[in-house]
Scaffold this active site. Structure first.
Site, PDB file in Angstrom:
ATOM      1  N   SER A 262       0.828  -1.210   0.000  1.00  0.00           N
ATOM      2  CA  SER A 262       0.000   0.000   0.000  1.00  0.00           C
ATOM      3  C   SER A 262       0.861   1.257   0.000  1.00  0.00           C
ATOM      4  O   SER A 262       0.559   2.231  -0.698  1.00  0.00           O
ATOM      5  CB  SER A 262      -0.927   0.012   1.222  1.00  0.00           C
ATOM      6  OG  SER A 262      -1.919  -0.971   1.118  1.00  0.00           O
TER       7      SER A 262
ATOM      8  N   PHE B  54      -3.045  10.701  -1.558  1.00  0.00           N
ATOM      9  CA  PHE B  54      -4.066  10.872  -2.587  1.00  0.00           C
ATOM     10  C   PHE B  54      -5.406  11.056  -1.896  1.00  0.00           C
ATOM     11  O   PHE B  54      -5.931  10.114  -1.280  1.00  0.00           O
ATOM     12  CB  PHE B  54      -4.074   9.633  -3.480  1.00  0.00           C
ATOM     13  CG  PHE B  54      -4.953   9.703  -4.690  1.00  0.00           C
ATOM     14  CD1 PHE B  54      -4.498  10.279  -5.873  1.00  0.00           C
ATOM     15  CD2 PHE B  54      -6.219   9.148  -4.673  1.00  0.00           C
ATOM     16  CE1 PHE B  54      -5.293  10.303  -7.006  1.00  0.00           C
ATOM     17  CE2 PHE B  54      -7.030   9.168  -5.808  1.00  0.00           C
ATOM     18  CZ  PHE B  54      -6.567   9.746  -6.978  1.00  0.00           C
ATOM     19  N   GLY B  55      -5.949  12.262  -1.966  1.00  0.00           N
ATOM     20  CA  GLY B  55      -7.177  12.578  -1.256  1.00  0.00           C
ATOM     21  C   GLY B  55      -8.398  12.577  -2.148  1.00  0.00           C
ATOM     22  O   GLY B  55      -8.720  13.592  -2.773  1.00  0.00           O
TER      23      GLY B  55
ATOM     24  N   GLU C  52     -14.075  10.323   0.910  1.00  0.00           N
ATOM     25  CA  GLU C  52     -14.563  11.085   2.050  1.00  0.00           C
ATOM     26  C   GLU C  52     -15.408  10.174   2.932  1.00  0.00           C
ATOM     27  O   GLU C  52     -15.785   9.067   2.530  1.00  0.00           O
ATOM     28  CB  GLU C  52     -15.398  12.281   1.575  1.00  0.00           C
ATOM     29  CG  GLU C  52     -14.589  13.266   0.742  1.00  0.00           C
ATOM     30  CD  GLU C  52     -15.388  14.481   0.285  1.00  0.00           C
ATOM     31  OE1 GLU C  52     -14.809  15.320  -0.421  1.00  0.00           O
ATOM     32  OE2 GLU C  52     -16.588  14.576   0.638  1.00  0.00           O
TER      33      GLU C  52
ATOM     34  N   ILE D 138      -6.992   7.971   4.248  1.00  0.00           N
ATOM     35  CA  ILE D 138      -5.926   8.365   3.336  1.00  0.00           C
ATOM     36  C   ILE D 138      -4.595   7.750   3.778  1.00  0.00           C
ATOM     37  O   ILE D 138      -3.989   8.177   4.768  1.00  0.00           O
ATOM     38  CB  ILE D 138      -5.811   9.899   3.248  1.00  0.00           C
ATOM     39  CG1 ILE D 138      -7.191  10.521   2.954  1.00  0.00           C
ATOM     40  CG2 ILE D 138      -4.784  10.291   2.201  1.00  0.00           C
ATOM     41  CD1 ILE D 138      -7.860   9.995   1.691  1.00  0.00           C
TER      42      ILE D 138
ATOM     43  N   ASN E  92      -7.281   3.052 -11.167  1.00  0.00           N
ATOM     44  CA  ASN E  92      -7.062   1.869 -11.989  1.00  0.00           C
ATOM     45  C   ASN E  92      -5.608   1.404 -11.905  1.00  0.00           C
ATOM     46  O   ASN E  92      -5.323   0.203 -11.911  1.00  0.00           O
ATOM     47  CB  ASN E  92      -7.436   2.163 -13.440  1.00  0.00           C
ATOM     48  CG  ASN E  92      -8.041   0.966 -14.137  1.00  0.00           C
ATOM     49  OD1 ASN E  92      -8.880   0.271 -13.579  1.00  0.00           O
ATOM     50  ND2 ASN E  92      -7.601   0.712 -15.357  1.00  0.00           N
TER      51      ASN E  92
ATOM     52  N   GLU F 238      -9.922   0.720  -2.774  1.00  0.00           N
ATOM     53  CA  GLU F 238      -9.739   0.814  -4.231  1.00  0.00           C
ATOM     54  C   GLU F 238     -10.884   0.122  -4.971  1.00  0.00           C
ATOM     55  O   GLU F 238     -10.698  -0.504  -5.999  1.00  0.00           O
ATOM     56  CB  GLU F 238      -8.398   0.211  -4.664  1.00  0.00           C
ATOM     57  CG  GLU F 238      -7.190   0.706  -3.901  1.00  0.00           C
ATOM     58  CD  GLU F 238      -6.884   2.165  -4.151  1.00  0.00           C
ATOM     59  OE1 GLU F 238      -7.578   2.782  -4.964  1.00  0.00           O
ATOM     60  OE2 GLU F 238      -5.955   2.667  -3.506  1.00  0.00           O
TER      61      GLU F 238
END
Length: 395
Positions: free
Chosen positions: A97, A135-136, A139, A169, A251, A374
């Site tokens: 990760s 990478f935000g 939510e 996050i 992706n 993801e």
């Protein structure tokens, strides 16, 4: 002359199809992971920590953004990146990760959608591990439906001002830069979503660690809060708008996951096999009992089928013919297989299977998170369903 007995770790000889360079990368990552990461992973998992200094070692191997071209990145093919993910997740999902978020989310976003200034400013330092990214997108109330995000970006003169929050996050508390997706025009719906490059020392930006996790503990997870974060006009990605930007990044990360799950499954199977040979009950190793051998056979089939799936998808990606639904196929199938292997391996180890002395339960709990992030299994099923029928069932 009879053919040799298949190797338990690669029963179908999948890796025989690798090129010499791909084998070298596989071996380099495997050796580094065994020497530098495996001895410390149980401690990191138990203490819910991951030291920032691992980035420099991973960067020195060229693993950060390794499938990207230029700006200090290694420029390997997709299969090589997949192999690296497999070998890292064979140690722990948190390690894969860490690399996925750095390379396939933050660095890929900058590389694919950023301006030349963004790339020059961040990518060389991120490739070495000197700078870290996050990478935000997700939510608290916008997970599978990112188009419903509440984070807003408004113009104020020449500047942008961001307000909102992001949840779950990875690397958020470690990051020097955050790629944050925000709604710039609520009337435009998802078409108004744009990406912003946010240095984490910008006033109004805070990252708080998510505590009390029971899974993926050797990984730092954060909530990002943006309160009046003021950015210059050129902080926005110049061309992309809508969900095309963030989904293209996801992706890339999902591709690494479908390879990584093979590593986790392989590690659980290997632990169960070794334990079954050593553990004696009723006067013989439990590996000699039919029910145990059935479990071992089921596990080796699952591990190798997942490996074949990852290998095929890797070759499709290298040929630039990979469809997002095929990535969904791989993520859904391989994570499901890895979870089944982990759960079966745990039963072979009995009570010992729940301790950190062995990797199985740690992998099993990690994979419960990998199943969800993801893209949940349900969303990947719907992605495959849309490819089969032409009907989007989630709208």
């Amino acid at each position: 002359m009879a053919p040799p007995v298949p190797a338990p770790s690669d029963f179908l000889g999948v890796d025989a199809d690798l090129s010499a360079e791909e084998r070298d990368i596989r071996d380099a990552v495997r050796d580094y992971a065994a020497a530098e990461l495996s001895p410390r992973i149980a401690e990191w998992y138990e203490s819910n920590t991951l030291p920032r200094d691992i980035a420099k070692g991973l960067g020195s191997l060229g693993l950060l953004g390794m499938h990207l071209e230029g700006y200090g990145c290694a420029g390997t093919n997709a299969t090589s990146y997949g192999l690296a993910c497999r070998e890292l997740e064979a140690v722990d999902s948190g390690l894969r990760s860490f690399v996925s978020v750095q390379g396939s989310l933050a660095m890929f976003a900058l590389h694919r959608w950023g301006s030349e200034e963004h790339k020059q400013q961040w990518l060389p330092r991120m490739a070495t591990g000197e700078a870290l990214g996050c990478f935000g997108l997700t939510e608290a109330d916008a997970g599978s439906d990112p188009g419903s995000m509440r984070t807003r970006a408004r113009r104020d003169g020449d500047d942008w001002v961001l307000d909102g929050s992001k949840m779950w996050i990875t690397n958020g508390t470690l990051a020097d830069v955050a790629v944050v997706w925000a709604q710039t025009d609520p009337d435009a719906g998802s078409k108004g979503i744009r990406g912003f490059v946010v240095p984490t020392d910008t006033p109004g930006f805070t990252a708080g660690e998510v505590k009390h996790k029971l899974s993926l503990r050797a990984s730092l997870t954060a909530e990002l809060v943006l309160e009046g974060v003021r950015l210059p006009a050129d902080a926005v990605f110049p061309e992309v708008s809508g969900l095309k930007g963030p989904l293209s990044c996801l992706n890339e990360a999902r591709y690494g996951i479908l390879w990584g799950a093979v590593g986790a499954a392989r590690a659980c199977f290997a632990a169960a096999l070794a334990y079954s040979v050593d553990r004696e009950q009723f006067g013989q190793p439990i590996a000699g009992f039919q029910l145990t051998q059935r479990k071992l056979a089921d596990m080796v089939v699952a591990v190798n089928q997942a490996g074949l799936t990852a290998s095929r998808i890797g070759r499709l990606k290298d040929a630039e013919t990979l469809h997002p639904a095929q990535v969904s196929f791989g993520k859904m199938a391989n994570v499901r297989a890895a979870l089944d292997v982990a759960r079966t391996a745990r039963t072979v180890l009995g009570g010992n299977g729940i301790t950190l002395e062995y990797p199985v339960f740690r992998h099993m709990t990690n994979l419960e998170t990998v199943l969800t992030y993801e893209g949940t299994e349900e969303m990947h099923a719907l992605s495959i369903g849309q490819a089969l029928t032409g009907i989007a069932a989630f709208r």
